[in-house]
Scaffold this active site. Sequence first.
Site, mmCIF file in Angstrom:
data_model
loop_
_atom_site.group_PDB
_atom_site.id
_atom_site.type_symbol
_atom_site.label_atom_id
_atom_site.label_comp_id
_atom_site.label_asym_id
_atom_site.label_seq_id
_atom_site.Cartn_x
_atom_site.Cartn_y
_atom_site.Cartn_z
ATOM 1 N N THR A 1 0.860 -1.184 0.000
ATOM 2 C CA THR A 1 0.000 0.000 0.000
ATOM 3 C C THR A 1 0.896 1.234 0.000
ATOM 4 O OG1 THR A 1 -0.091 0.071 2.413
ATOM 5 C CG2 THR A 1 -1.834 -1.145 1.296
ATOM 6 N N VAL B 1 7.970 -2.404 7.093
ATOM 7 C CA VAL B 1 8.017 -0.945 7.056
ATOM 8 C C VAL B 1 8.561 -0.475 5.711
ATOM 9 C CG1 VAL B 1 8.907 1.146 8.147
ATOM 10 C CG2 VAL B 1 8.354 -0.860 9.551
ATOM 11 N N LYS B 2 7.774 0.336 5.033
ATOM 12 C CA LYS B 2 8.121 0.818 3.699
ATOM 13 C C LYS B 2 8.824 2.162 3.811
ATOM 14 C CE LYS B 2 5.702 0.703 -0.786
ATOM 15 N NZ LYS B 2 4.343 0.704 -1.377
ATOM 16 N N ILE B 3 10.055 2.208 3.295
ATOM 17 C CA ILE B 3 10.929 3.373 3.447
ATOM 18 C C ILE B 3 11.311 3.916 2.071
ATOM 19 C CG2 ILE B 3 13.154 4.171 4.333
ATOM 20 C CD1 ILE B 3 11.380 3.325 6.577
#
Length: 218
Positions: free
Chosen positions: A27, A86-88
Site C-alpha cells: 500500500t 516498514v516501507k521506506i
Amino acid sequence: MKFFIDTANLQEIKEANDLGVLDGVTTNPSLMAKEGITGQQNILNHYVAICEIVDGDVSAEVIATDLEGMIREGEILAALHKNIVVKIPMIPEGIKAIKYFSNKGIRTNCTLIFSAGQALLAAKAGATYISPFIGRLDDISVNGLDLVAQIRQIYDNYVFDTEILAASVRHPMHIINCAEIGADVMTGPLSAILALAKHPLTDSGLKQFLADHAKGNN
C-alpha cells in the site's frame, strides 16, 4: 514468485486472497487516500484490518522523510502486527533508517527504486525488499524490465538476501516478464492477477465442452 496485491481496498484484497495465491499486500499514501482512509489512527487501523485478511507480508509506508521521523513512524507500524513490513523511501535518510531497522530485526521495503545503484545501496543497508517501479519507468520510455534484470544479476553476483519486489505492475505480461527475469515478488492490481487466468482458447474450449455435454444428455 510471490504475488502481492497493490491496493488498500479490503474487498479487492479479500477477492485476491480467496484465489488462494496471494502472498501479501503493498500500500502507499495514494492508495489509502483513494479509499478515503485519512488520519493517522484510521490508517493504522486499516493496516491491521488488512493484516487480518492476508497471512503474509503487508508493506506499510512511513510519511516522514527525516531519519528520526521515519524511525518513530516505522516502530509504530512494526508494532501493529507481525506481518507488517516498514516501507521506506529511497533517499539518503531512508538508507540510514533501513540500516537502523535491519539492526533491530524490523523488516523493510525500500520503495521508489528507479536505478540499480539505488537497489545496491538498499541491499547493502539490509532491506528485506526493494521495489523497482517498472510501470513508471515504462511511462517515460525506459524499459522497467531491464532494470529488474540488472538488479537480479547484481544481487546474484553477491548473494544478497534482499528480495526484488517488482512494483507498478500494470498488466499480465508484466507479471510473466518479471517471472522470466527472476523477480522474487510482483505487486499489481487485482485486474492484472485475474487476467493471468484468461485466454480466448480456454473460453471457447470450455464453451464447446459444455455444448457437447448438453448434446449428449438430450
